[in-house]
Design a protein around this motif. Structure first.
Motif, PDB file in Angstrom:
ATOM      1  N   ALA A 117       9.929 -16.882   9.454  1.00 19.18           N
ATOM      2  CA  ALA A 117      10.212 -15.769   8.539  1.00 19.18           C
ATOM      3  C   ALA A 117       9.095 -15.666   7.516  1.00 19.18           C
ATOM      4  O   ALA A 117       9.291 -15.221   6.391  1.00 19.18           O
ATOM      5  CB  ALA A 117      11.564 -15.938   7.863  1.00 19.18           C
ATOM      6  N   VAL A 118       7.915 -16.133   7.910  1.00 22.54           N
ATOM      7  CA  VAL A 118       6.693 -16.107   7.096  1.00 22.54           C
ATOM      8  C   VAL A 118       6.962 -16.766   5.736  1.00 22.54           C
ATOM      9  O   VAL A 118       7.461 -17.885   5.702  1.00 22.54           O
ATOM     10  CB  VAL A 118       6.133 -14.668   6.978  1.00 22.54           C
ATOM     11  CG1 VAL A 118       4.653 -14.690   6.557  1.00 22.54           C
ATOM     12  CG2 VAL A 118       6.232 -13.949   8.330  1.00 22.54           C
ATOM     13  N   CYS A 119       6.688 -16.090   4.635  1.00 23.01           N
ATOM     14  CA  CYS A 119       6.792 -16.730   3.321  1.00 23.01           C
ATOM     15  C   CYS A 119       8.239 -16.942   2.869  1.00 23.01           C
ATOM     16  O   CYS A 119       8.489 -17.654   1.900  1.00 23.01           O
ATOM     17  CB  CYS A 119       6.038 -15.913   2.273  1.00 23.01           C
ATOM     18  SG  CYS A 119       4.295 -15.653   2.682  1.00 23.01           S
ATOM     19  N   SER A 120       9.181 -16.325   3.572  1.00 25.56           N
ATOM     20  CA  SER A 120      10.600 -16.590   3.322  1.00 25.56           C
ATOM     21  C   SER A 120      11.119 -17.714   4.210  1.00 25.56           C
ATOM     22  O   SER A 120      12.308 -18.052   4.161  1.00 25.56           O
ATOM     23  CB  SER A 120      11.437 -15.331   3.611  1.00 25.56           C
ATOM     24  OG  SER A 120      11.004 -14.237   2.852  1.00 25.56           O
ATOM     25  N   GLY A 121      10.251 -18.272   5.026  1.00 23.44           N
ATOM     26  CA  GLY A 121      10.672 -19.209   6.061  1.00 23.44           C
ATOM     27  C   GLY A 121      11.468 -20.393   5.561  1.00 23.44           C
ATOM     28  O   GLY A 121      12.469 -20.778   6.167  1.00 23.44           O
ATOM     29  N   PHE A 122      11.032 -20.998   4.452  1.00 21.13           N
ATOM     30  CA  PHE A 122      11.748 -22.183   3.961  1.00 21.13           C
ATOM     31  C   PHE A 122      13.155 -21.815   3.505  1.00 21.13           C
ATOM     32  O   PHE A 122      14.108 -22.556   3.765  1.00 21.13           O
ATOM     33  CB  PHE A 122      10.981 -22.847   2.818  1.00 21.13           C
ATOM     34  CG  PHE A 122      11.703 -24.045   2.253  1.00 21.13           C
ATOM     35  CD1 PHE A 122      11.704 -25.252   2.931  1.00 21.13           C
ATOM     36  CD2 PHE A 122      12.413 -23.949   1.061  1.00 21.13           C
ATOM     37  CE1 PHE A 122      12.390 -26.356   2.428  1.00 21.13           C
ATOM     38  CE2 PHE A 122      13.099 -25.039   0.552  1.00 21.13           C
ATOM     39  CZ  PHE A 122      13.092 -26.241   1.244  1.00 21.13           C
ATOM     40  N   VAL A 123      13.319 -20.691   2.827  1.00 21.38           N
ATOM     41  CA  VAL A 123      14.637 -20.262   2.371  1.00 21.38           C
ATOM     42  C   VAL A 123      15.538 -20.003   3.578  1.00 21.38           C
ATOM     43  O   VAL A 123      16.715 -20.387   3.593  1.00 21.38           O
ATOM     44  CB  VAL A 123      14.520 -19.012   1.473  1.00 21.38           C
ATOM     45  CG1 VAL A 123      15.884 -18.421   1.166  1.00 21.38           C
ATOM     46  CG2 VAL A 123      13.809 -19.363   0.170  1.00 21.38           C
ATOM     47  N   TYR A 124      15.001 -19.358   4.607  1.00 22.76           N
ATOM     48  CA  TYR A 124      15.755 -19.126   5.846  1.00 22.76           C
ATOM     49  C   TYR A 124      16.134 -20.460   6.500  1.00 22.76           C
ATOM     50  O   TYR A 124      17.275 -20.644   6.952  1.00 22.76           O
ATOM     51  CB  TYR A 124      14.921 -18.302   6.819  1.00 22.76           C
ATOM     52  CG  TYR A 124      15.122 -16.801   6.736  1.00 22.76           C
ATOM     53  CD1 TYR A 124      15.589 -16.085   7.834  1.00 22.76           C
ATOM     54  CD2 TYR A 124      14.831 -16.094   5.575  1.00 22.76           C
ATOM     55  CE1 TYR A 124      15.760 -14.712   7.775  1.00 22.76           C
ATOM     56  CE2 TYR A 124      15.000 -14.718   5.503  1.00 22.76           C
ATOM     57  CZ  TYR A 124      15.469 -14.026   6.614  1.00 22.76           C
ATOM     58  OH  TYR A 124      15.648 -12.657   6.550  1.00 22.76           O
ATOM     59  N   ALA A 125      15.195 -21.381   6.571  1.00 23.84           N
ATOM     60  CA  ALA A 125      15.447 -22.669   7.226  1.00 23.84           C
ATOM     61  C   ALA A 125      16.466 -23.492   6.446  1.00 23.84           C
ATOM     62  O   ALA A 125      17.345 -24.135   7.036  1.00 23.84           O
ATOM     63  CB  ALA A 125      14.139 -23.443   7.368  1.00 23.84           C
ATOM     64  N   LEU A 126      16.352 -23.480   5.116  1.00 26.07           N
ATOM     65  CA  LEU A 126      17.283 -24.242   4.288  1.00 26.07           C
ATOM     66  C   LEU A 126      18.695 -23.677   4.414  1.00 26.07           C
ATOM     67  O   LEU A 126      19.679 -24.423   4.482  1.00 26.07           O
ATOM     68  CB  LEU A 126      16.816 -24.216   2.831  1.00 26.07           C
ATOM     69  CG  LEU A 126      17.589 -25.091   1.843  1.00 26.07           C
ATOM     70  CD1 LEU A 126      17.546 -26.558   2.255  1.00 26.07           C
ATOM     71  CD2 LEU A 126      17.028 -24.915   0.428  1.00 26.07           C
ATOM     72  N   SER A 127      18.813 -22.356   4.461  1.00 25.88           N
ATOM     73  CA  SER A 127      20.115 -21.724   4.635  1.00 25.88           C
ATOM     74  C   SER A 127      20.718 -22.084   5.995  1.00 25.88           C
ATOM     75  O   SER A 127      21.932 -22.338   6.102  1.00 25.88           O
ATOM     76  CB  SER A 127      19.980 -20.202   4.509  1.00 25.88           C
ATOM     77  OG  SER A 127      21.218 -19.561   4.726  1.00 25.88           O
ATOM     78  N   THR A 128      19.885 -22.122   7.011  1.00 28.26           N
ATOM     79  CA  THR A 128      20.348 -22.489   8.351  1.00 28.26           C
ATOM     80  C   THR A 128      20.849 -23.931   8.379  1.00 28.26           C
ATOM     81  O   THR A 128      21.920 -24.228   8.922  1.00 28.26           O
ATOM     82  CB  THR A 128      19.210 -22.324   9.372  1.00 28.26           C
ATOM     83  OG1 THR A 128      18.759 -20.961   9.361  1.00 28.26           O
ATOM     84  CG2 THR A 128      19.663 -22.689  10.777  1.00 28.26           C
ATOM     85  N   ALA A 129      20.085 -24.838   7.783  1.00 28.88           N
ATOM     86  CA  ALA A 129      20.490 -26.245   7.736  1.00 28.88           C
ATOM     87  C   ALA A 129      21.769 -26.411   6.931  1.00 28.88           C
ATOM     88  O   ALA A 129      22.661 -27.192   7.311  1.00 28.88           O
ATOM     89  CB  ALA A 129      19.371 -27.088   7.139  1.00 28.88           C
ATOM     90  N   ASP A 130      21.883 -25.691   5.823  1.00 28.28           N
ATOM     91  CA  ASP A 130      23.095 -25.739   5.000  1.00 28.28           C
ATOM     92  C   ASP A 130      24.320 -25.342   5.817  1.00 28.28           C
ATOM     93  O   ASP A 130      25.373 -26.002   5.762  1.00 28.28           O
ATOM     94  CB  ASP A 130      22.925 -24.810   3.799  1.00 28.28           C
ATOM     95  CG  ASP A 130      24.204 -24.622   3.001  1.00 28.28           C
ATOM     96  OD1 ASP A 130      24.793 -25.633   2.590  1.00 28.28           O
ATOM     97  OD2 ASP A 130      24.609 -23.461   2.791  1.00 28.28           O
ATOM     98  N   ALA A 131      24.184 -24.273   6.598  1.00 25.24           N
ATOM     99  CA  ALA A 131      25.307 -23.801   7.411  1.00 25.24           C
ATOM    100  C   ALA A 131      25.710 -24.839   8.456  1.00 25.24           C
ATOM    101  O   ALA A 131      26.901 -25.041   8.720  1.00 25.24           O
ATOM    102  CB  ALA A 131      24.933 -22.483   8.088  1.00 25.24           C
ATOM    103  N   MET A 132      24.719 -25.517   9.037  1.00 21.45           N
ATOM    104  CA  MET A 132      25.020 -26.518  10.056  1.00 21.45           C
ATOM    105  C   MET A 132      25.677 -27.757   9.450  1.00 21.45           C
ATOM    106  O   MET A 132      26.568 -28.357  10.040  1.00 21.45           O
ATOM    107  CB  MET A 132      23.762 -26.875  10.830  1.00 21.45           C
ATOM    108  CG  MET A 132      23.247 -25.723  11.680  1.00 21.45           C
ATOM    109  SD  MET A 132      21.836 -26.151  12.723  1.00 21.45           S
ATOM    110  CE  MET A 132      22.609 -27.200  13.956  1.00 21.45           C
TER     111      MET A 132
END
Length: 325
Positions: A117-132
């Motif tokens: 998700a380019v420069c939003s990538g970490f926020v997207y990844a952290l949200s994904t990990a949080d959900a899991m």
């Protein structure tokens, strides 16, 4: 009993080569491109950047940051059951950079994949990990933002080549009984893809299209400020907190003008905004975790503090996460 994801460790890694604006200006002058420290600082706030040596891959930077985060958390790589890497500069088409990091850490068996998700990538990844973690699918997760953006820069384009640097930041999440990540809010608008993109790809052994990063700076500025301001209000509403409750804001480090305008628009005091842009430049998916790591390690972000993490980037993508330390 409810399960929550909490950040229990952070880490960061920057390539050893530091390139000041003056040094970069001298290198660009040899290519017939005029710029200066004053020009760069006035327009961006950047004073230097770290650049990876030729041949150094994203997975190498990511692994260094991951090892520091694991040490900070007191967690063994073998304890991880989830590894997510946010990057726009993967080592290969496949396997994922996350799988390469997994191998370098010596972990076997954890789920591992990349998020783009380019420069939003970490926020997207952290949200994904949080959900899991909340779903009970992971107990210990490693989330990394890592980039070798220097590899996709057109060094004859002054408008973009002065803006970016290389680096990696990482966090370790643990399943806990008390909330750590309070709320997350993600968005995208693919119709705006043309304002920030790198349209090249590999097909039949040939590079097809433009492989370099291209950006409409004014359009990105306007959309970044508008979207991040709205996202901040939405994530606070979701968490049931006020913007005035926020102790720290850790936004994507793109341009100091964006950061200053955004903090004023949100009514967040400038001293509450963590800025590493001057030292790191824009490291894309790595910028938020790198800044978070700096602020935790220098003592600004303390236990119990409420921190707003925000990312915005090509896609066009944006998002916010509220974190209780």
């Amino acid at each position: 009993m409810s399960i929550f994801a909490k950040i229990v460790g952070t880490g960061g890694y920057l390539p050893p080569r530091v390139v000041s604006n003056d040094e970069l200006a001298a290198e660009l002058a040899q290519r017939g491109i005029e710029t200066s420290d004053q020009w760069i600082v006035e327009r961006t706030g950047i004073r230097q950047r770290h650049l990876a040596a030729e041949g150094v891959k994203t997975s190498t930077l990511a692994t260094q940051a991951a090892q520091q985060a694991l040490e900070d958390a007191g967690v063994s790589a073998q304890d991880l059951d989830l590894i997510i890497v946010a990057t726009s500069t993967p080592d290969y088409v496949f396997p994922s950079t996350a799988c390469l990091v997994q191998a370098q850490l010596g972990n076997v068996g954890a789920a591992a994949f990349d998020v783009q998700a380019v420069c939003s990538g970490f926020v997207y990844a952290l949200s994904t990990a949080d959900a899991m973690v909340r779903a009970g699918r992971a107990k210990k997760a490693l989330v990394i933002g890592a980039e070798v953006f220097s590899s996709i820069l057109d060094w004859s384009d002054r408008a973009t080549c002065v803006l970016f640097g290389d680096g990696a930041g990482a966090v370790v999440l643990s399943a806990e009984s008390e909330p750590g990540i309070l709320a997350a809010q993600l968005n995208a608008d693919g119709s705006q893809m043309g304002i920030l993109c790198a349209k090249g790809n590999v097909s039949h052994g040939q590079v097809v299209g433009d492989p370099f990063l291209r950006m409409d700076g004014q359009a990105v500025f306007k959309l970044a400020v508008t979207s991040l301001a709205a996202s901040a209000h939405q994530v606070c509403e979701q968490a049931g907190v006020q913007l005035s409750d926020i102790d720290w804001m850790v936004p994507h480090q793109a341009n100091v003008r964006i950061l200053n305008f955004l903090s004023r628009k949100l009514g967040v005091a400038s001293e509450k905004v963590v800025i590493t842009l001057d030292q790191h430049a824009n490291t894309s998916a790595a910028s938020v975790p790198l800044a978070l790591n700096v602020a935790r390690r220098d003592g600004r972000i303390k236990a119990g503090d409420l921190t707003l993490l925000q990312g915005v980037g090509g896609g066009f993508t944006w998002g916010s996460i509220l974190v209780r330390s």
